[in-house]
Design a protein around this motif. Structure first.
Motif, mmCIF file in Angstrom:
data_model
loop_
_atom_site.group_PDB
_atom_site.id
_atom_site.type_symbol
_atom_site.label_atom_id
_atom_site.label_comp_id
_atom_site.label_asym_id
_atom_site.label_seq_id
_atom_site.Cartn_x
_atom_site.Cartn_y
_atom_site.Cartn_z
ATOM 1 N N TYR A 126 0.839 -1.195 0.000
ATOM 2 C CA TYR A 126 0.000 0.000 0.000
ATOM 3 C C TYR A 126 0.877 1.250 0.000
ATOM 4 O O TYR A 126 1.839 1.351 0.762
ATOM 5 C CB TYR A 126 -0.893 -0.003 1.242
ATOM 6 N N LYS A 127 0.567 2.197 -0.865
ATOM 7 C CA LYS A 127 1.320 3.449 -0.930
ATOM 8 C C LYS A 127 0.484 4.658 -0.540
ATOM 9 O O LYS A 127 0.906 5.486 0.256
ATOM 10 C CB LYS A 127 1.904 3.645 -2.337
ATOM 11 N N SER A 128 -0.722 4.793 -1.137
ATOM 12 C CA SER A 128 -1.512 5.990 -0.887
ATOM 13 C C SER A 128 -2.991 5.708 -1.079
ATOM 14 O O SER A 128 -3.384 4.895 -1.932
ATOM 15 C CB SER A 128 -1.073 7.107 -1.830
ATOM 16 N N GLY A 129 -3.800 6.401 -0.293
ATOM 17 C CA GLY A 129 -5.237 6.283 -0.444
ATOM 18 C C GLY A 129 -5.742 6.810 -1.773
ATOM 19 O O GLY A 129 -6.879 6.519 -2.164
ATOM 20 N N SER A 130 -4.922 7.583 -2.484
ATOM 21 C CA SER A 130 -5.336 8.093 -3.792
ATOM 22 C C SER A 130 -5.579 6.960 -4.782
ATOM 23 O O SER A 130 -6.311 7.137 -5.762
ATOM 24 C CB SER A 130 -4.279 9.057 -4.343
ATOM 25 N N ASP A 131 -4.979 5.805 -4.530
ATOM 26 C CA ASP A 131 -5.203 4.643 -5.403
ATOM 27 C C ASP A 131 -6.587 4.037 -5.193
ATOM 28 O O ASP A 131 -7.005 3.183 -5.983
ATOM 29 C CB ASP A 131 -4.143 3.568 -5.135
ATOM 30 N N PHE A 132 -7.281 4.455 -4.123
ATOM 31 C CA PHE A 132 -8.587 3.873 -3.787
ATOM 32 C C PHE A 132 -9.658 4.963 -3.676
ATOM 33 O O PHE A 132 -10.680 4.765 -3.024
ATOM 34 C CB PHE A 132 -8.492 3.111 -2.462
ATOM 35 N N ARG A 133 -9.441 6.061 -4.343
ATOM 36 C CA ARG A 133 -10.352 7.201 -4.241
ATOM 37 C C ARG A 133 -11.785 6.797 -4.595
ATOM 38 O O ARG A 133 -12.025 6.120 -5.595
ATOM 39 C CB ARG A 133 -9.880 8.322 -5.159
ATOM 40 N N ASN A 134 -12.706 7.200 -3.713
ATOM 41 C CA ASN A 134 -14.143 6.953 -3.899
ATOM 42 C C ASN A 134 -14.527 5.471 -3.854
ATOM 43 O O ASN A 134 -15.633 5.109 -4.259
ATOM 44 C CB ASN A 134 -14.641 7.564 -5.217
ATOM 45 N N GLN A 135 -13.633 4.632 -3.357
ATOM 46 C CA GLN A 135 -13.931 3.200 -3.276
ATOM 47 C C GLN A 135 -14.339 2.815 -1.852
ATOM 48 O O GLN A 135 -13.992 3.485 -0.877
ATOM 49 C CB GLN A 135 -12.720 2.363 -3.702
ATOM 50 N N LYS A 136 -15.052 1.722 -1.757
ATOM 51 C CA LYS A 136 -15.431 1.138 -0.472
ATOM 52 C C LYS A 136 -14.423 0.028 -0.172
ATOM 53 O O LYS A 136 -14.316 -0.940 -0.928
ATOM 54 C CB LYS A 136 -16.844 0.573 -0.570
ATOM 55 N N VAL A 137 -13.670 0.196 0.930
ATOM 56 C CA VAL A 137 -12.513 -0.663 1.172
ATOM 57 C C VAL A 137 -12.648 -1.377 2.519
ATOM 58 O O VAL A 137 -12.953 -0.749 3.543
ATOM 59 C CB VAL A 137 -11.212 0.162 1.167
ATOM 60 N N LEU A 138 -12.394 -2.675 2.507
ATOM 61 C CA LEU A 138 -12.370 -3.473 3.735
ATOM 62 C C LEU A 138 -10.929 -3.546 4.222
ATOM 63 O O LEU A 138 -10.050 -4.071 3.526
ATOM 64 C CB LEU A 138 -12.907 -4.880 3.469
ATOM 65 N N VAL A 139 -10.677 -2.996 5.421
ATOM 66 C CA VAL A 139 -9.331 -3.010 6.008
ATOM 67 C C VAL A 139 -9.311 -4.072 7.096
ATOM 68 O O VAL A 139 -9.975 -3.937 8.131
ATOM 69 C CB VAL A 139 -8.958 -1.631 6.590
#
Length: 418
Positions: free
Chosen positions: A178-191
């Motif tokens: 993982y590098k940056s949240g910009s790679d997941f912009r507007n996505q619903k993410v399970l951490v």
């Protein structure tokens, strides 16, 4: 980064040890790992006049920091608790240096002590034979009286066994990628995970308009990074000099409840064992909050129960609820890899941790040492490095003038006193 270099460059700059087609004789300890722990051990040895050779599987120093950390990472502790022996952080660095500042410090450290590891030398096996350590890479066998294990507690990502994970149709990554949240912009993410990495990744996702759902399977201590204007870690370290551990933990929890409130109400139940005691016994680090709790309170970070099963489009939770997700991030930590290459089971447990706890677990038998396995971060690694260097230096002074014949045959390297 400046310390990433080709093996050819390194070979031109590094004096070659004695070698034949059968092996390389290292006149000093072999150190496996060029992270902060390995660099600290090498520097401490150098200060006492003992040469060493670092073998590093990657192409640079501090490879975990350079290749497997996210962009917004900062040191969780003040810089004075993260310094390696004989070199302080630059005065103009902030109290909590960034990832890139820490890497810069590591590069300066290597340059200061003329540390030039042999890169791209993954250790395939290490064994003690005929009074010597033999460390095998894909190219050569390195031989020495001493072996220092500096691969650390976080050598390999932990990938949990989660039912149905292979069915998921979206993106799955470990926090090591993982590098940056910009790679997941507007996505619903399970951490998956609520430690320091899980909390910070969730916070980073929020700041990039993603919607993180953080899985909390177990109890967790969350403490403020600072209390009353001072580092929480620094306060704990100071109090432990005068007060019993359990009393220090009571103070930390009281102060945490005052500053953070009752985290149980947020789905973050505290363990019954105090944070400092739990860290010492299990190695489980308390979470130092840098803003995630406020996002949990606002509902921007969703706290969820354990996952029962991963499906093609999402997850089914233990309470029977189902949610769809675009991606899954595994904030499930790291583990030691010592037992995959070190052929000596007396020093380490099956989990790859020293059998003897800190502060006495730095030395094994037959010239075997470890640094960076204290569960006390860089401060513990620095403490071990100093002790190891002093111990080896005493032996070095007693044997450095002895004349030795190096005899090779087709099967092994034998060292004999003449």
């Amino acid at each position: 980064m400046g310390s990433c270099k080709s093996p050819q460059e390194d070979e031109q700059k590094k004096p070659r040890p004695d070698c034949t087609c059968k092996g390389v004789i290292v006149h000093g300890p072999i150190i496996v790992g060029a992270g902060p722990s390995g660099l600290a051990a090498s520097a401490c040895l150098s200060e006492l006049g003992v040469p060493s050779l670092i073998l590093e599987r990657s192409d640079c120093i501090a490879s975990l920091w350079q290749h497997k950390t996210y962009d917004r990472l900062k040191l969780h502790l003040p810089k004075n608790f993260c310094e390696l022996p004989y070199l302080k952080f630059p005065e103009d660095f902030p109290k909590y240096p960034t990832k890139h500042q820490f890497i810069s410090y590591m590069e300066s450290y290597a340059a200061r002590f003329s540390i030039r590891p042999r890169f791209n030398q993954a250790v395939l096996g290490a064994s003690f034979e005929d009074g010597l350590w033999r460390v095998r890479t894909h190219e050569l066998v390195y031989v020495s009286r001493w072996l220092i294990v500096a691969t650390g507690e976080n050598a390999e990502p932990v990938i949990p066994d989660i039912a149905g994970l292979e069915k998921f149709g979206g993106r799955i990554i470990h926090t090591s990628s993982y590098k940056s949240g910009s790679d997941f912009r507007n996505q619903k993410v399970l951490v998956m995970g609520c430690g320091n990495s899980g909390m910070e990744v969730s916070l980073d996702l929020c700041r990039n308009n993603a919607v993180p759902h953080m899985v909390v399977r177990n109890t967790v201590h969350v403490l403020p990074r600072e209390m009353f204007g001072f580092s929480t870690f620094g306060i704990a370290m100071g109090l432990l000099k005068w007060l019993p551990l359990k009393l220090v933990d009571k103070f930390l929890l009281l102060a945490a409840n005052i500053t953070l409130g009752n985290t149980d109400q947020l789905g973050l139940r505290r363990p019954k064992t105090g944070p400092t005691e739990l860290k010492n016994v299990t190695g489980k680090t308390p979470v130092l909050d840098v803003g995630a709790l406020s996002q949990i309170r606002s509902g921007k970070i969703k706290v969820t129960e354990g996952v029962k099963e991963i499906m093609k489009t999402g997850a089914k939770f233990m309470d029977g609820q189902e949610e769809e997700f675009d991606a899954i991030i595994l904030a499930t930590g790291y583990k030691s890899n010592v037992n995959s290459w070190l052929k000596s089971g007396e020093f380490f447990t099956k989990e790859g941790m020293p059998k003897i706890p800190f502060p006495n677990g730095w030395r094994g038998e037959n010239g075997l040492y470890k640094v960076g396995f204290t569960r006390r971060g860089l401060l513990g690694a620095a403490c071990d490095a100093i002790k190891i260097a002093q111990d080896i230096a005493e032996q070095w002074r007693s044997v450095k003038h002895q004349h030795r014949n190096i005899l090779y045959d087709s099967h092994k390297i034998r060292v004999q006193k003449s």
